[in-house]
Motif scaffolding. Sequence first.
Motif, PDB file in Angstrom:
ATOM      1  N   ILE A  40       1.023  -1.214  -0.101  1.00 41.28           N
ATOM      2  CA  ILE A  40      -0.086  -0.046  -0.064  1.00 41.28           C
ATOM      3  C   ILE A  40       0.749   1.130  -0.135  1.00 41.28           C
ATOM      4  N   SER A  41       0.576   2.287  -1.088  1.00 40.36           N
ATOM      5  CA  SER A  41       1.491   3.390  -1.047  1.00 40.36           C
ATOM      6  C   SER A  41       0.631   4.602  -0.950  1.00 40.36           C
ATOM      7  N   LEU A  42       0.964   5.552  -0.493  1.00 36.50           N
ATOM      8  CA  LEU A  42       0.042   6.723  -0.344  1.00 36.50           C
ATOM      9  C   LEU A  42       0.655   7.784  -1.109  1.00 36.50           C
ATOM     10  N   LEU A  43       0.002   8.760  -2.242  1.00 36.08           N
ATOM     11  CA  LEU A  43       0.514   9.519  -2.845  1.00 36.08           C
ATOM     12  C   LEU A  43       0.766  10.764  -2.112  1.00 36.08           C
ATOM     13  N   THR A  44       2.047  11.338  -2.246  1.00 41.65           N
ATOM     14  CA  THR A  44       2.639  12.503  -1.486  1.00 41.65           C
ATOM     15  C   THR A  44       2.592  13.850  -2.373  1.00 41.65           C
ATOM     16  N   TYR A  45       2.526  15.071  -1.837  1.00 40.21           N
ATOM     17  CA  TYR A  45       2.460  16.359  -2.862  1.00 40.21           C
ATOM     18  C   TYR A  45       3.703  16.926  -2.547  1.00 40.21           C
ATOM     19  N   GLY A  46       4.694  16.614  -1.690  1.00 40.12           N
ATOM     20  CA  GLY A  46       5.889  17.166  -1.275  1.00 40.12           C
ATOM     21  C   GLY A  46       5.826  18.466  -0.579  1.00 40.12           C
ATOM     22  N   SER A  47       6.621  19.020  -0.213  1.00 39.46           N
ATOM     23  CA  SER A  47       6.450  20.486   0.702  1.00 39.46           C
ATOM     24  C   SER A  47       6.791  21.593   0.135  1.00 39.46           C
ATOM     25  N   VAL A  48       7.276  21.419  -1.332  1.00 40.79           N
ATOM     26  CA  VAL A  48       7.811  22.692  -2.042  1.00 40.79           C
ATOM     27  C   VAL A  48       6.525  23.562  -2.448  1.00 40.79           C
ATOM     28  N   ILE A  80      -6.896  11.885  -0.699  1.00 39.37           N
ATOM     29  CA  ILE A  80      -5.896  11.174  -0.179  1.00 39.37           C
ATOM     30  C   ILE A  80      -6.168   9.924  -0.972  1.00 39.37           C
ATOM     31  N   VAL A  81      -4.981  10.009  -1.863  1.00 44.51           N
ATOM     32  CA  VAL A  81      -4.817   8.539  -2.903  1.00 44.51           C
ATOM     33  C   VAL A  81      -4.002   7.589  -2.519  1.00 44.51           C
ATOM     34  N   VAL A  82      -4.449   6.388  -2.463  1.00 43.26           N
ATOM     35  CA  VAL A  82      -3.615   5.269  -2.166  1.00 43.26           C
ATOM     36  C   VAL A  82      -3.728   4.320  -3.442  1.00 43.26           C
ATOM     37  N   GLU A  83      -2.288   3.661  -3.620  1.00 42.17           N
ATOM     38  CA  GLU A  83      -2.555   2.752  -4.535  1.00 42.17           C
ATOM     39  C   GLU A  83      -2.156   1.555  -4.033  1.00 42.17           C
ATOM     40  N   VAL A  84      -2.803   0.437  -4.553  1.00 40.63           N
ATOM     41  CA  VAL A  84      -2.468  -0.970  -4.204  1.00 40.63           C
ATOM     42  C   VAL A  84      -1.672  -1.598  -5.175  1.00 40.63           C
ATOM     43  N   ASP A  85      -0.384  -1.756  -4.725  1.00 41.23           N
ATOM     44  CA  ASP A  85       0.401  -2.179  -5.609  1.00 41.23           C
ATOM     45  C   ASP A  85       0.316  -3.622  -6.209  1.00 41.23           C
ATOM     46  N   ILE A 136     -17.288   2.801   5.099  1.00 43.64           N
ATOM     47  CA  ILE A 136     -16.328   3.683   4.612  1.00 43.64           C
ATOM     48  C   ILE A 136     -16.303   3.680   3.022  1.00 43.64           C
ATOM     49  N   LEU A 137     -16.991   5.044   2.622  1.00 44.18           N
ATOM     50  CA  LEU A 137     -17.301   4.849   1.051  1.00 44.18           C
ATOM     51  C   LEU A 137     -16.140   5.648   0.328  1.00 44.18           C
ATOM     52  N   ALA A 138     -15.134   4.691   0.202  1.00 45.11           N
ATOM     53  CA  ALA A 138     -13.921   5.029  -0.593  1.00 45.11           C
ATOM     54  C   ALA A 138     -14.177   4.839  -2.022  1.00 45.11           C
ATOM     55  N   ARG A 139     -13.323   5.619  -2.824  1.00 46.36           N
ATOM     56  CA  ARG A 139     -13.914   5.712  -4.236  1.00 46.36           C
ATOM     57  C   ARG A 139     -12.760   5.145  -5.010  1.00 46.36           C
ATOM     58  N   LYS A 140     -13.182   4.769  -6.403  1.00 42.98           N
ATOM     59  CA  LYS A 140     -12.130   4.224  -7.119  1.00 42.98           C
ATOM     60  C   LYS A 140     -11.695   5.215  -8.477  1.00 42.98           C
ATOM     61  N   TYR A 141     -11.663   6.535  -7.715  1.00 44.41           N
ATOM     62  CA  TYR A 141     -11.500   7.746  -8.802  1.00 44.41           C
ATOM     63  C   TYR A 141     -10.445   7.586  -9.649  1.00 44.41           C
ATOM     64  N   VAL A 162      -5.985   2.455  -7.678  1.00 47.51           N
ATOM     65  CA  VAL A 162      -6.427   3.434  -7.113  1.00 47.51           C
ATOM     66  C   VAL A 162      -7.251   3.354  -6.048  1.00 47.51           C
ATOM     67  N   ILE A 163      -7.289   3.939  -4.766  1.00 46.17           N
ATOM     68  CA  ILE A 163      -8.241   4.078  -3.766  1.00 46.17           C
ATOM     69  C   ILE A 163      -8.306   5.372  -3.514  1.00 46.17           C
ATOM     70  N   VAL A 164      -9.356   6.539  -3.283  1.00 42.24           N
ATOM     71  CA  VAL A 164      -9.355   7.736  -2.775  1.00 42.24           C
ATOM     72  C   VAL A 164     -10.114   7.417  -1.564  1.00 42.24           C
ATOM     73  N   LEU A 165      -9.509   7.860  -0.300  1.00 42.94           N
ATOM     74  CA  LEU A 165     -10.245   7.786   0.816  1.00 42.94           C
ATOM     75  C   LEU A 165     -10.586   9.277   1.384  1.00 42.94           C
ATOM     76  N   PRO A 166     -11.333   8.969   2.380  1.00 35.13           N
ATOM     77  CA  PRO A 166     -12.161  10.297   2.959  1.00 35.13           C
ATOM     78  C   PRO A 166     -11.220  11.323   3.437  1.00 35.13           C
ATOM     79  N   ASN A 167     -11.487  12.665   3.357  1.00 24.95           N
ATOM     80  CA  ASN A 167     -10.684  13.592   4.156  1.00 24.95           C
ATOM     81  C   ASN A 167     -11.510  14.783   4.223  1.00 24.95           C
ATOM     82  N   GLY A 168     -11.107  15.762   4.871  1.00 28.94           N
ATOM     83  CA  GLY A 168     -11.915  16.956   5.390  1.00 28.94           C
ATOM     84  C   GLY A 168     -11.870  17.295   6.751  1.00 28.94           C
TER      85      GLY A 168
END
Length: 392
Positions: free
Chosen positions: A289-297, A305-310, A329-334, A366-372
């Motif tokens: 399982i890896s989480l997409l990150t956006y860096g700090s720059v 919150i985008v997770v990839e199932v390798d 938990i109504l995750a989406r496959k966007y 891809v799985i998109v998880l709840p946020n907000g």
Amino acid sequence: MTVPLKLICSKADLAINGAVPAFSEPLHVGRPNIGDRGAFMQRVSQVLDSQWLTNNGPMVTEFERCIADHLGVKHCVAMCNGTIALEIAIRALRLEGEVIVPSWTFVATAHALYWQGITPIFADIDPTTHNIDPLAVRRMITPRTSGIIGVHLWGRAAPIEELQAIADEHGVKLLFDAAHAFGSTHGGKMIGGFGMCEVLSFHATKSFNTFEGGAVVTNDDELAETIRLMRNFGFAGYDNVIHPGTNGKMIEMCAIMGLTNLESHADVVACNARNHAAYAEALAGIPGISLLTYGSVERNSHHYIVVEVDNDCRVDRDQIVIALHAENILARKYFWPGTHAMKPYRDLFPHARLMLPNTEQVAKKVIVLPNGTTLSNSEIRTISDVIGACVN
Ligand code: T4K
């Protein structure tokens, strides 16, 4: 905030295996962030008292000025939604024939073209950023190409300079679908002023919302003027139509939601960023399982919150989504299965997938998880524990 109903330590604790669901109420992706109710209600009274509800009212004018200032662009033309804003921008730029877009985006990007008799040509993505790949764009250019629409997916800027170079080289127009990128930066500059124009969505599910809404932002005076006319049937004053147009207007109620939410958008972003960090911690060490990150720059709203199932994960993406849904938990496959695989495009281009290997791969992962702002740390922990229990 919903309190999790159980601790999840192993597969036996999962609802797909007969345990009670973790949440009694659904946890949604895209829960709206709503600003100060008192401030909003005060503005509602103002609008009702003014007896001016739509047609470029004072609240819309103020909203446009605030957005333009916020993004550092000359013009903001507010619209009823992002899709109409895209359609109007596309028409104002006189795009025709073929326009290159990523398939890995919400279907509205392609529909806004197809709806107007323009053929969307799908280019593949960079599998690490999920953004359109400039090399793939080059491969899709033909004599019929009139434009390129870059999408700043998940709020991360598309490869702007590379796309601009291709557009300049081939004499085609470049615009951006910035539906995900309100408040994002590129090279330290706010998204909004790149290409010939950029299109925003302020839909309820975005980090910043006006209930429904959108806008075209641009530094081009003439383009902004044309888009303003097109948004309001082409009217230039009473009884004087000087351009073909449609009804793309934003209403006053939406503008005041925007004015109110703008006041707290920085807090929303800060909260999303904290949630993103909490997910990173909670998901760390789950194999496959890896989480997409956006860096700090650059700035990013951290809304997605985008997770990839390798590929080497013990369970596949769909099984994890089924398990999450069973827990409420109504995750989406966007944006599975990719626009190219949706109607009408799958009939139009039955072999498109051959040119889209990265899109096809990413679509399976891809799985998109709840946020907000309404999401709590314990909810994040439970969501991550469900994923962990599925995989381990
Ligand atoms: N370009 C891109 C790249 C886009 O992502 C979008 C829109 C557009 C263009 C077009 O902009 P707009 O014309 O929409 O302004 C949702 C949104 O409707 C859509 O705006 C968004 N992208 C897309 C990514 O997501 P759906 O069909 O997934 O929406 P829905 O109804 O399933 O809602 C998503 C989740 O949010 C659900 O789990 C429920 C929750 N939700 C939704 C609403 C409306 C709430 O909790 N409260 C709400 O009020 O498309």
